[in-house]
Design an enzyme around this catalytic site. Structure first.
Site, PDB file in Angstrom:
ATOM      1  N   GLU A 139     -13.807  13.631  -2.869  1.00  0.00           N
ATOM      2  CA  GLU A 139     -13.688  12.828  -4.086  1.00  0.00           C
ATOM      3  C   GLU A 139     -15.024  12.155  -4.394  1.00  0.00           C
ATOM      4  OE1 GLU A 139     -12.869  11.206  -7.433  1.00  0.00           O
ATOM      5  OE2 GLU A 139     -11.432  12.548  -6.470  1.00  0.00           O
ATOM      6  N   CYS A 194      -5.833  19.185 -16.704  1.00  0.00           N
ATOM      7  CA  CYS A 194      -4.683  18.640 -17.439  1.00  0.00           C
ATOM      8  C   CYS A 194      -5.064  18.474 -18.904  1.00  0.00           C
ATOM      9  CB  CYS A 194      -4.207  17.327 -16.826  1.00  0.00           C
ATOM     10  SG  CYS A 194      -5.471  16.051 -16.667  1.00  0.00           S
ATOM     11  N   ALA A 202      -8.725  12.973  -5.410  1.00  0.00           N
ATOM     12  CA  ALA A 202      -7.961  11.746  -5.682  1.00  0.00           C
ATOM     13  C   ALA A 202      -7.048  11.944  -6.890  1.00  0.00           C
ATOM     14  CB  ALA A 202      -8.922  10.582  -5.907  1.00  0.00           C
ATOM     15  N   PRO A 203      -5.879  11.291  -6.874  1.00  0.00           N
ATOM     16  CA  PRO A 203      -5.389  10.337  -5.875  1.00  0.00           C
ATOM     17  C   PRO A 203      -4.718  10.967  -4.655  1.00  0.00           C
ATOM     18  CG  PRO A 203      -3.834  10.490  -7.666  1.00  0.00           C
ATOM     19  CD  PRO A 203      -4.993  11.362  -8.056  1.00  0.00           C
ATOM     20  N   SER A 206      -2.330  13.898  -4.814  1.00  0.00           N
ATOM     21  CA  SER A 206      -1.081  14.644  -5.002  1.00  0.00           C
ATOM     22  C   SER A 206      -1.211  16.081  -4.513  1.00  0.00           C
ATOM     23  CB  SER A 206      -0.664  14.620  -6.474  1.00  0.00           C
ATOM     24  OG  SER A 206      -1.693  15.138  -7.305  1.00  0.00           O
ATOM     25  N   ASP A 226      -9.354  21.104  -9.144  1.00  0.00           N
ATOM     26  CA  ASP A 226      -8.634  20.448 -10.237  1.00  0.00           C
ATOM     27  C   ASP A 226      -9.669  19.579 -10.943  1.00  0.00           C
ATOM     28  OD1 ASP A 226      -6.196  19.852 -11.682  1.00  0.00           O
ATOM     29  OD2 ASP A 226      -6.278  17.869 -10.756  1.00  0.00           O
TER      30      ASP A 226
END
Length: 335
Positions: A149, A247, A127-128, A130, A194
């Site tokens: 998710e 990130c 999620a979300p 991308s 991720d």
């Protein structure tokens, strides 16, 4: 420049100690306080890049290519009366609003792995959506992408984005990603992890992103990341490729997570260099071949990307089946 962006002194002191020698802390802080450039990724499942450029011209949208993603563009808009997310083109799924550095993990995966109609891929924390939609677009709706998710509150947005973008080869799952190594060992041709992180790199779009920044929280989440990367590696087929990304900027959540995996499986972990991913990649390349994206280098969010190949079989603990009592009530028809 937003002087209200909260950046704790403890974070600044830490970054001074880990910044590469060619970079300086003033440039980092200045970048963190600048608004983030808006970027989009064209959804080639629904429209070609050239056809979208014609639409952009009609709207007076100025597009600047993102070096590491041929479908990605920074976008400047003259008329802000209709928010980009409310435009007909966005609602129709012709493009996805996605931060430029967020496009890099999928680009890194595809630089070392070529999917085909029999490929099975896992987006372990999807999620979300991308990166899921970017993967599905790259595979041209062929093969199978498992979009997992853990957060139930985010699955609706993931599902909505998959539908909006015309994705047909994605199956949704709702598990803690740490289960894949036990339940599906040696299964996936490629995996994107991720990982959930402290989000230090997102301060440009959220000036309060580091309001609750604490070293203890980073140490704690790093333990979770090490568990997730180990499980994902176990779920990867021998010869398969995994990309680990965050990130955030701290070494504990990035390089040290990858090193912990290599220490666990020294004979089976091969770090794949991303030095040729795009022109200029060497500016953020680490000695291992990872990309540690500092916000001031490409004028993006902070990000980290590592590509890892599994060179041989590894053992994983067998899954422990749990038998749950399923409530069954007798249905009696009144008709």
């Amino acid at each position: 420049m937003d002087s209200n962006t909260f950046i704790p002194q403890a974070f600044i002191d830490k970054m001074i100690n880990i910044l590469p020698e060619q970079l300086n802390i003033d440039d980092l802080l200045s970048a963190c306080r600048r608004p983030l450039r808006r970027a989009i990724r064209i959804n080639t499942l629904k429209i070609s890049i050239n056809a979208f450029k014609l639409i952009a011209q009609k709207h007076a949208w100025s597009l600047t290519p993102v070096p590491w993603c041929k479908e990605g563009f920074w976008i400047d808009i003259e008329d802000e009366s209709i928010p980009l997310g409310n435009s007909a083109e966005h609602l129709a799924g012709l493009f996805y609003i996605q931060e430029a550095s967020s496009m890099m993990p999928v680009a890194a995966l595809l630089s070392h792995f070529q999917p085909n109609k029999t490929s099975t891929l896992l987006d372990a924390a999807a999620a979300p959506g991308s990166k899921t939609t970017q993967l599905a677009s790259a595979t041209n709706n062929q093969g199978l992408v498992i979009a997992n998710e853990y957060s139930s509150s985010r699955i609706k947005m993931l599902h909505a984005n998959i539908q909006r973008c015309g994705i047909q080869n994605v199956a949704l799952t709702h598990f803690d990603a740490a289960v894949f190594g036990q339940w599906l060992p040696n299964t996936f041709d490629a995996i994107l992890l991720d990982a959930p992180c402290s989000g230090e790199g997102t301060v440009r779009k959220d000036k309060n992103a580091m309001k609750n920044w604490q070293q203890s929280a980073i140490d704690s989440i790093a333990l979770t990341q090490k568990e997730l990367i180990k499980s994902a590696f176990q779920a990867l087929k021998p010869g398969g490729v995994m990309v680990y990304s965050t990130c955030t900027l701290s070494l504990e959540e990035n390089q040290e997570v990858c090193h912990s995996l290599q220490q666990t499986y020294p004979e089976q972990v091969d770090f794949l260099s991303l030095n040729n991913l795009f022109e200029g990649a060497e500016k953020t390349l680490t000695e291992e071949g990872f990309l540690h994206i500092w916000p001031q280098v490409y004028d993006t969010e902070g990000f980290f990307v590592a590509a890892i190949q599994k060179t041989g079989f590894v053992e994983s603990e067998p899954a422990k089946e749990t038998i749950r009592k399923i409530p069954i009530s007798t249905y009696t028809s009144n008709h």
